[in-house]
Design a protein around this motif. Structure first.
Motif, PDB file in Angstrom:
ATOM      1  N   LEU A  29       0.826  -1.206   0.000  1.00 55.27           N
ATOM      2  CA  LEU A  29       0.000   0.000   0.000  1.00 55.27           C
ATOM      3  C   LEU A  29       0.858   1.253   0.000  1.00 55.27           C
ATOM      4  O   LEU A  29       0.567   2.225  -0.698  1.00 55.27           O
ATOM      5  CB  LEU A  29      -0.931   0.011   1.208  1.00 55.27           C
ATOM      6  CG  LEU A  29      -2.217  -0.821   1.090  1.00 55.27           C
ATOM      7  CD1 LEU A  29      -3.000  -0.795   2.394  1.00 55.27           C
ATOM      8  CD2 LEU A  29      -3.074  -0.298  -0.047  1.00 55.27           C
ATOM      9  N   ALA A  70       3.879   1.581  -1.191  1.00 52.33           N
ATOM     10  CA  ALA A  70       4.488   1.738  -2.514  1.00 52.33           C
ATOM     11  C   ALA A  70       3.489   2.344  -3.496  1.00 52.33           C
ATOM     12  O   ALA A  70       3.822   3.231  -4.286  1.00 52.33           O
ATOM     13  CB  ALA A  70       4.986   0.397  -3.027  1.00 52.33           C
ATOM     14  N   LEU A  71       2.252   1.868  -3.437  1.00 49.97           N
ATOM     15  CA  LEU A  71       1.222   2.384  -4.338  1.00 49.97           C
ATOM     16  C   LEU A  71       0.940   3.853  -4.037  1.00 49.97           C
ATOM     17  O   LEU A  71       0.698   4.653  -4.937  1.00 49.97           O
ATOM     18  CB  LEU A  71      -0.054   1.559  -4.207  1.00 49.97           C
ATOM     19  CG  LEU A  71       0.042   0.101  -4.675  1.00 49.97           C
ATOM     20  CD1 LEU A  71      -1.232  -0.659  -4.370  1.00 49.97           C
ATOM     21  CD2 LEU A  71       0.348   0.046  -6.168  1.00 49.97           C
ATOM     22  N   ARG A  72       0.992   4.178  -2.755  1.00 49.73           N
ATOM     23  CA  ARG A  72       0.758   5.561  -2.342  1.00 49.73           C
ATOM     24  C   ARG A  72       1.862   6.465  -2.890  1.00 49.73           C
ATOM     25  O   ARG A  72       1.609   7.606  -3.275  1.00 49.73           O
ATOM     26  CB  ARG A  72       0.712   5.651  -0.815  1.00 49.73           C
ATOM     27  CG  ARG A  72      -0.587   6.211  -0.258  1.00 49.73           C
ATOM     28  CD  ARG A  72      -0.520   6.330   1.232  1.00 49.73           C
ATOM     29  NE  ARG A  72      -0.594   5.028   1.899  1.00 49.73           N
ATOM     30  CZ  ARG A  72      -1.698   4.540   2.465  1.00 49.73           C
ATOM     31  NH1 ARG A  72      -2.803   5.259   2.436  1.00 49.73           N
ATOM     32  NH2 ARG A  72      -1.713   3.383   3.057  1.00 49.73           N
ATOM     33  N   GLU A  73       3.079   5.937  -2.916  1.00 47.78           N
ATOM     34  CA  GLU A  73       4.209   6.737  -3.397  1.00 47.78           C
ATOM     35  C   GLU A  73       4.074   7.109  -4.864  1.00 47.78           C
ATOM     36  O   GLU A  73       4.649   8.089  -5.326  1.00 47.78           O
ATOM     37  CB  GLU A  73       5.520   5.965  -3.179  1.00 47.78           C
ATOM     38  CG  GLU A  73       5.987   5.944  -1.729  1.00 47.78           C
ATOM     39  CD  GLU A  73       7.198   5.031  -1.548  1.00 47.78           C
ATOM     40  OE1 GLU A  73       7.883   5.171  -0.528  1.00 47.78           O
ATOM     41  OE2 GLU A  73       7.454   4.176  -2.425  1.00 47.78           O
ATOM     42  N   MET A  74       3.319   6.299  -5.591  1.00 48.46           N
ATOM     43  CA  MET A  74       3.155   6.585  -7.025  1.00 48.46           C
ATOM     44  C   MET A  74       2.084   7.638  -7.259  1.00 48.46           C
ATOM     45  O   MET A  74       2.036   8.264  -8.309  1.00 48.46           O
ATOM     46  CB  MET A  74       2.759   5.308  -7.760  1.00 48.46           C
ATOM     47  CG  MET A  74       3.795   4.210  -7.677  1.00 48.46           C
ATOM     48  SD  MET A  74       3.287   2.741  -8.587  1.00 48.46           S
ATOM     49  CE  MET A  74       3.930   1.450  -7.532  1.00 48.46           C
ATOM     50  N   THR A  75       1.222   7.803  -6.281  1.00 53.44           N
ATOM     51  CA  THR A  75       0.126   8.758  -6.420  1.00 53.44           C
ATOM     52  C   THR A  75       0.599  10.122  -5.948  1.00 53.44           C
ATOM     53  O   THR A  75       0.479  10.461  -4.778  1.00 53.44           O
ATOM     54  CB  THR A  75      -1.094   8.312  -5.590  1.00 53.44           C
ATOM     55  OG1 THR A  75      -1.345   6.944  -5.835  1.00 53.44           O
ATOM     56  CG2 THR A  75      -2.312   9.135  -5.969  1.00 53.44           C
ATOM     57  N   GLY A  76       1.095  10.867  -6.914  1.00 54.64           N
ATOM     58  CA  GLY A  76       1.657  12.202  -6.656  1.00 54.64           C
ATOM     59  C   GLY A  76       1.157  12.837  -5.389  1.00 54.64           C
ATOM     60  O   GLY A  76       0.316  13.658  -5.356  1.00 54.64           O
ATOM     61  N   ARG A  98      -6.199   2.075  -4.240  1.00 59.59           N
ATOM     62  CA  ARG A  98      -4.818   2.534  -4.429  1.00 59.59           C
ATOM     63  C   ARG A  98      -4.243   2.023  -5.748  1.00 59.59           C
ATOM     64  O   ARG A  98      -3.467   2.699  -6.411  1.00 59.59           O
ATOM     65  CB  ARG A  98      -3.945   2.081  -3.264  1.00 59.59           C
ATOM     66  CG  ARG A  98      -4.311   2.720  -1.931  1.00 59.59           C
ATOM     67  CD  ARG A  98      -3.286   3.770  -1.518  1.00 59.59           C
ATOM     68  NE  ARG A  98      -3.224   4.898  -2.409  1.00 59.59           N
ATOM     69  CZ  ARG A  98      -3.841   6.063  -2.210  1.00 59.59           C
ATOM     70  NH1 ARG A  98      -4.551   6.250  -1.139  1.00 59.59           N
ATOM     71  NH2 ARG A  98      -3.723   7.034  -3.086  1.00 59.59           N
ATOM     72  N   ALA A 117      -2.892   4.513  -8.641  1.00 56.52           N
ATOM     73  CA  ALA A 117      -1.514   4.378  -9.110  1.00 56.52           C
ATOM     74  C   ALA A 117      -1.498   4.057 -10.600  1.00 56.52           C
ATOM     75  O   ALA A 117      -0.689   4.615 -11.362  1.00 56.52           O
ATOM     76  CB  ALA A 117      -0.791   3.291  -8.327  1.00 56.52           C
ATOM     77  N   VAL A 152      -2.083   7.132 -12.694  1.00 55.51           N
ATOM     78  CA  VAL A 152      -0.904   7.992 -12.782  1.00 55.51           C
ATOM     79  C   VAL A 152       0.070   7.454 -13.831  1.00 55.51           C
ATOM     80  O   VAL A 152       0.561   8.186 -14.693  1.00 55.51           O
ATOM     81  CB  VAL A 152      -0.188   8.092 -11.413  1.00 55.51           C
ATOM     82  CG1 VAL A 152       1.157   8.774 -11.563  1.00 55.51           C
ATOM     83  CG2 VAL A 152      -1.053   8.841 -10.417  1.00 55.51           C
ATOM     84  N   LEU A 179      10.575   4.647  -5.739  1.00 55.44           N
ATOM     85  CA  LEU A 179       9.927   3.820  -4.720  1.00 55.44           C
ATOM     86  C   LEU A 179      10.905   3.392  -3.646  1.00 55.44           C
ATOM     87  O   LEU A 179      12.067   3.124  -3.916  1.00 55.44           O
ATOM     88  CB  LEU A 179       9.298   2.584  -5.368  1.00 55.44           C
ATOM     89  CG  LEU A 179       8.214   2.844  -6.406  1.00 55.44           C
ATOM     90  CD1 LEU A 179       7.677   1.518  -6.946  1.00 55.44           C
ATOM     91  CD2 LEU A 179       7.091   3.676  -5.819  1.00 55.44           C
TER      92      LEU A 179
END
Lengths: 161, 161
Positions: free
Chosen positions: A153, A155-161, B38, B42, B45, B145
């Motif tokens: 979760l 990691a996925l959050r990190e992709m969402t600007g 999520r 992601a 994006v 990441l």
DNA sequence: TATTGTTATACTCTATAACTATA
DNA sequence: TATAGTTATAGAGTATAACAATA
């Protein structure tokens, strides 16, 4: 079965050709190693799961997300909901309209240009039931994963600007 | 700022209200903890990234995936490509048609009902360039990441039946 | 009888532009 | 001048059904 071609000459051999059956060729796919591609495929699977969970409720994914967000934020502004869900104003209007028509949501003017959204009693009941089912289904998918859910979760959050 | 409501009475306080500015309320979102949500965010994006990478090539995501798969599997059947990409026959026809019209792909009959697809020289050149750019862009996202890329890909693969 | 490719069609989601009204 | 909500509209992407030709 599958032949790696460095020269580009005839990769797909007709192995796997069973007499009487279908070839059902396994194709080499450079896409399989791409994060974006794997994300899209995984997302589509989960979206299909979600759709089947929501079907009995007569809710689309967008409608459910709206219902859940308003449920968690009674009296919130419609514009804020749109921003949070990344749904454009123009598309939010009919979405809200459908839930209002079903008596799940009520709106009230805030300043004369803004609207506040709140769930009706029926809306809250539906929202709670739907969210429970969604959460259950979501957890079921996680249980099948070999990796830690939390870091996934994150990691996925990190992709969402 | 944000108030957790256990009773349901008035969650969104109008804190953050800066004089002269906009409220820009931060909404509580039960969706943020959902894997499916999520994943979708992601994915959107990365799809936007992909679109901007492909724009100079005049390719959509679907067209690029088709081009790449045929490039990796010269002479493959159209039906197998459709299955691999999970694109329905009916939708694959116009997709192939556009790439054929641009002279990127050629087809040839296999048995009278099946078609084999192969890249033209121009198609191969475009495919190689596009795949390079896509891979570069994909790697750039991974670099940001905090977690291991391999296990992330593995987890995503596990969700794809 | 099942598969391949095609056509036509519809539905959902998303995107843009223009408009009114309010702050 | 920027924001909120609405309307109309257009574009993708995806879905089904029906058809002809073939295995």
């Amino acid at each position: 079965m599958t032949v790696k071609s460095h020269d580009g000459t005839n990769t797909a051999t007709s192995a796997g050709q069973a007499p009487g059956g279908t070839p059902d060729e396994r194709l080499a796919s450079p896409l399989d190693g791409l994060l974006g591609y794997r994300l899209r495929r995984a997302s589509m699977v989960l979206m299909a799961d979600l759709a089947s969970v929501l079907r009995p409720f007569g809710l689309s994914a967008g409608e459910a997300s709206l219902l859940i967000l308003v449920g968690a934020n009674p009296g919130c502004r419609q514009s804020d909901v749109g921003r949070a869900l990344e749904i454009k104003r123009a598309n939010l209007t009919p979405l809200v309209g459908r839930l209002k028509a079903r008596g799940l949501i009520t709106d009230a003017p805030i300043d004369g240009r803004s609207l506040s959204l709140t769930l009706t009693e029926e809306g809250r009941a539906l929202q709670e039931e739907a969210l429970t089912r969604i959460t259950t289904s979501d957890r079921a998918v996680r249980k099948r994963l070999s990796m830690d859910e939390t870091s996934l979760l994150a990691a996925l959050r990190e992709m969402t600007g």
